[in-house]
Design a protein around this motif. Structure first.
Motif, short mmCIF file in Angstrom:
data_model
loop_
_atom_site.label_atom_id
_atom_site.label_comp_id
_atom_site.label_asym_id
_atom_site.label_seq_id
_atom_site.Cartn_x
_atom_site.Cartn_y
_atom_site.Cartn_z
N ILE A 130 0.88 -1.07 -0.01
CA ILE A 130 0.03 0.00 -0.04
C ILE A 130 0.79 1.23 -0.14
O ILE A 130 1.80 1.47 1.10
CB ILE A 130 -0.81 0.00 1.37
CG1 ILE A 130 -1.54 -1.28 1.62
CG2 ILE A 130 -1.68 1.15 1.27
CD1 ILE A 130 -2.06 -1.48 2.91
N SER A 131 1.03 1.66 -1.20
CA SER A 131 1.92 3.04 -1.19
C SER A 131 1.28 4.17 -1.59
O SER A 131 0.28 3.97 -2.86
CB SER A 131 3.32 2.71 -1.90
OG SER A 131 3.16 2.12 -2.79
N LYS A 168 15.73 19.05 1.73
CA LYS A 168 16.51 17.91 1.66
C LYS A 168 15.94 16.60 2.97
O LYS A 168 15.75 15.66 2.37
CB LYS A 168 18.08 18.01 2.24
CG LYS A 168 19.00 16.86 2.01
CD LYS A 168 20.24 17.48 2.25
CE LYS A 168 21.19 16.08 2.13
NZ LYS A 168 22.42 16.68 3.42
N SER A 169 15.59 17.38 3.81
CA SER A 169 14.93 16.42 4.70
C SER A 169 13.55 16.08 4.50
O SER A 169 13.30 14.71 4.65
CB SER A 169 15.14 16.95 6.36
OG SER A 169 14.01 18.10 6.43
N SER A 180 11.27 7.48 1.91
CA SER A 180 11.02 6.43 2.76
C SER A 180 9.56 6.03 2.95
O SER A 180 8.92 5.35 3.53
CB SER A 180 11.78 6.74 4.25
OG SER A 180 11.00 7.75 4.88
N SER A 181 8.70 7.12 2.44
CA SER A 181 7.27 6.75 2.67
C SER A 181 6.92 5.74 1.53
O SER A 181 5.59 5.23 1.56
CB SER A 181 6.47 8.26 2.22
OG SER A 181 6.37 8.44 0.79
N GLY A 182 7.80 5.46 0.55
CA GLY A 182 7.23 4.42 -0.39
C GLY A 182 6.58 5.15 -1.65
O GLY A 182 6.20 4.21 -2.33
N ALA A 183 6.23 6.23 -1.48
CA ALA A 183 5.59 7.09 -2.60
C ALA A 183 6.40 6.87 -3.90
O ALA A 183 7.27 6.73 -3.95
CB ALA A 183 5.24 8.54 -2.14
N PRO A 192 10.35 11.16 -10.17
CA PRO A 192 10.03 9.85 -9.87
C PRO A 192 10.86 9.38 -8.93
O PRO A 192 12.13 9.66 -8.69
CB PRO A 192 10.32 9.08 -11.13
CG PRO A 192 11.22 10.31 -12.07
CD PRO A 192 10.87 11.36 -11.47
N LEU A 193 10.46 8.53 -7.90
CA LEU A 193 11.26 8.00 -6.76
C LEU A 193 11.41 6.74 -6.77
O LEU A 193 12.39 6.17 -6.01
CB LEU A 193 10.43 8.27 -5.49
CG LEU A 193 10.33 9.70 -4.99
CD1 LEU A 193 9.48 9.98 -3.81
CD2 LEU A 193 11.47 10.37 -4.65
N ARG A 194 10.60 5.91 -7.42
CA ARG A 194 10.82 4.19 -7.62
C ARG A 194 11.66 4.06 -8.63
O ARG A 194 11.95 2.77 -9.11
CB ARG A 194 9.63 3.60 -7.56
CG ARG A 194 8.62 4.13 -6.12
CD ARG A 194 9.24 3.43 -4.97
NE ARG A 194 9.24 4.49 -4.07
CZ ARG A 194 10.07 4.59 -2.97
NH1 ARG A 194 11.23 4.14 -2.83
NH2 ARG A 194 9.65 5.76 -2.21
#
Ligand code: ATP
Ligand code: MG
Length: 422
Positions: A326-327, A367-368, A375-378, A398-400
Motif C-alpha cells: 500500500i503506497s 533535503k529532509s 521512505s514513505s514508499g510514494a 520519480p522516486l521508484r
C-alpha cells in the motif's frame, strides 16, 4: 523502571507493518463473498450472557470457562463479550424478522473474545469471518459453503489445507447413539478424566472431543455415530459428498469430528493444516437446524462456518506470501509561505482525481523532506517552492524508477500519476 501500561495478555495490537496483509485479506474476502451473493451483517460485540448460554450450550468449553462475562454496573445485567458470531447473527435475524419472506445468505467479520491460554494461533481477542445461510435445508447449501471456502483458498493462494467432513445425524440419531455411547463409557469409567466423567451424563458426545492424550485410545474404540444414522441422514450425507466430488473437492471423512459447539447436526466440516503446529484448524462449521428454535425463533434450518483470520494470515506468512504494497502515488514537499498554501491545494486536487497523496507536515529543509518522501514508499515526489507556487506549477520527480524531474501544471502532474478526469 517503566510503568507504561501494556495491552492485555492474548489481545494483540495489529501494527501498520501488517496493514497490507490484513487489507489484502479483507478485500479478497469481501469480493469473494459478493461473488456468492452473501450480504454483510454487523452485530454488537456485547450481548446478554443468556444468549450464549442458550445458543452454545452450558456444557461446552466456551460457556464453562472461556467467556468474558461481567455485570453492567448501571443496571446489574449480565453481559458477555461475544466468543463467536453465530448466536448474535441468529439473534439479530430473529429480532428483525429477516426470515419473514426469504432465506438469507449472511456474513460478518470482526473480533471475538475467549479466555484461553494464549499461544501461537490462540489468542483471547482474535478475528473471525463468519458465514451463515439461514432458511436453507441443504445439502446443496452445505456443499456451496464448502465449495466456496475452497475457492477462497485459491484466491488467497493458501496451500496445504485439507478438508475433513462428518455427519452428526439428526437429533433422533443422536439420541440412539448417545444411549450406546453412555453404555460404552460407563464400562470404562476408571479410564475417564474428571471433565469426561462430568460430561458422561450431561453431554457424552463431547467426551469424544476431548484433547486429553490419555483418552485417545478409548475414544478411538468408541461406538461410531455413522452406524446409528437413519436413512434420511445417510442420504443427506451421501448427496453432500456427491456434490463435493462433482466440484472436484477432495475430502476425508473423519468420524471423530464433532465440533466444539452443541448446536450442530448433520454436516460438520473443518479445514486443517499441518503447517501451524497444534492450532491447525483454520475454518470450521456445519449445519445447525436446531439453533433458531433453541433461541426462541420459529424453527428454520441453517448452516454456517467461521474462519480464524489470524491462523489464515499466519499460514500466508508461513508460505512467504508478500501482500501487494500500500503506497501513495505522491508525497508533496513544499517550502515557503506561498508554496505551503499552494501545496494544500495541489494535494486536494490530486485526491479529487482518485490519487493517494501524502502532504508533508511539520516543515524542515527540502533535503529532509525529500528523505521522508523516499521512505514513505510514494511513487513520486511533488516538489513546490515559491517559484512553482508563483507559476501555479509543480516539479514532479520519480522516486521508484529512473527518470528526470520535470516542471508542469497540476493537471499534467495528475495525468502522469494516472489520476482520473474529474
Ligand atoms: P479450537 O479447537 O482450535 O479451540 P474451536 O472449535 O474452539 O477451535 P470455533 O469455535 O469453531 O473454534 O471457531 C472457528 C475458528 O476460529 C477456529 O477454527 C479457529 O481458526 C478460530 N479460533 C477459535 N478460537 C481461537 C482463538 N482463541 N484464537 C485464534 N483463533 C481462534
Ligand atoms: Mg476452542
Amino acid at each position: 523502571m517503566s510503568t507504561a501500561i501494556q495491552a492485555i495478555r492474548g489481545m494483540n495490537d495489529i501494527l501498520p507493518e501488517h496493514a497490507a496483509l490484513w487489507e489484502f485479506f479483507e478485500d479478497t474476502v469481501r469480493d469473494w463473498l459478493k461473488s456468492y451473493g452473501y450480504k454483510c451483517i454487523r452485530m454488537p460485540i456485547v450481548e446478554q450472557t443468556g444468549l450464549f448460554k442458550r445458543a452454545i450450550g452450558e456444557v461446552t468449553d466456551i460457556v464453562e470457562k472461556e467467556m468474558y462475562t461481567f455485570t453492567d454496573a448501571l443496571n446489574g445485567e449480565s453481559l458477555t463479550l461475544r466468543p463467536e458470531g453465530t448466536a448474535s447473527c441468529v439473534r439479530a435475524v430473529l429480532q428483525h424478522n429477516l426470515l419473514y419472506n426469504a432465506p438469507q445468505r449472511l456474513w460478518y467479520m470482526g473480533p471475538m473474545f475467549r479466555h484461553e491460554r494464549p499461544q501461537k494461533g490462540r489468542y483471547r481477542q482474535f478475528h473471525q469471518v463468519g458465514v451463515e445461510s439461514l432458511g436453507f435445508a441443504g445439502p446443496d447449501i452445505d456443499a456451496e459453503q464448502i465449495i466456496m471456502t475452497s475457492r477462497l483458498w485459491k484466491r488467497l493462494g493458501i496451500q496445504d489445507v485439507a478438508l475433513e467432513i462428518n455427519t452428526l445425524g439428526s437429533s433422533e440419531d443422536r439420541a440412539r447413539h448417545r444411549a450406546r455411547l453412555v453404555h460404552y463409557l460407563e464400562q470404562h469409567l476408571d479410564l475417564l478424566d474428571e471433565d469426561s466423567k462430568r460430561r458422561l451424563h450431561t453431554n457424552p458426545l463431547r467426551v469424544l472431543d476431548s484433547k486429553n492424550p490419555a483418552l485417545q485410545a478409548l475414544i478411538e474404540a468408541a461406538p461410531k455415530l455413522l452406524d446409528d444414522l437413519d436413512e434420511d441422514s445417510l442420504l443427506h450425507f451421501e448427496k453432500l459428498q456427491e456434490m463435493l466430488r462433482d466440484a472436484g473437492i477432495e475430502y476425508r471423512i473423519n468420524p471423530r469430528l464433532v465440533r466444539g459447539l452443541d448446536y450442530y447436526n448433520f454436516t460438520v466440516f473443518e479445514w486443517v493444516t499441518t503447517r501451524l503446529g497444534a492450532q491447525g484448524t483454520v475454518c470450521a462449521g456445519g449445519r445447525y437446524d436446531g439453533l433458531i428454535a433453541q433461541i426462541g425463533g420459529k424453527p428454520a434450518p441453517a448452516c454456517g462456518f467461521a474462519m480464524g483470520v489470524e491462523r489464515l494470515l499466519a499460514l500466508l506468512e508461513e508460505q512467504q506470501f508478500v501482500a501487494p504494497e500500500i503506497s501513495a502515488d505522491a508525497y508533496v514537499v513544499h517550502q515557503g509561505e506561498a508554496a505551503s498554501r499552494f501545496a494544500f491545494n495541489v494535494a486536494e486536487t490530486l485526491r479529487e482525481q482518485g490519487l493517494h497523496a501524502i502532504l508533508h507536515c511539520g516543515g524542515g529543509s527540502f533535503k529532509s523532506q525529500m528523505k521522508k518522501a523516499d521512505s514513505s514508499g510514494a511513487r513520486f515526489a511533488v516538489i513546490i517552492g515559491d517559484d512553482e507556487a508563483g507559476a501555479e506549477q509543480v516539479t514532479l520527480k520519480p522516486l521508484r524508477e529512473m527518470g528526470d524531474q520535470a516542471r508542469m501544471t497540476v493537471a499534467e502532474a495528475g495525468d502522469v500519476l494516472g489520476g482520473k478526469a474529474v
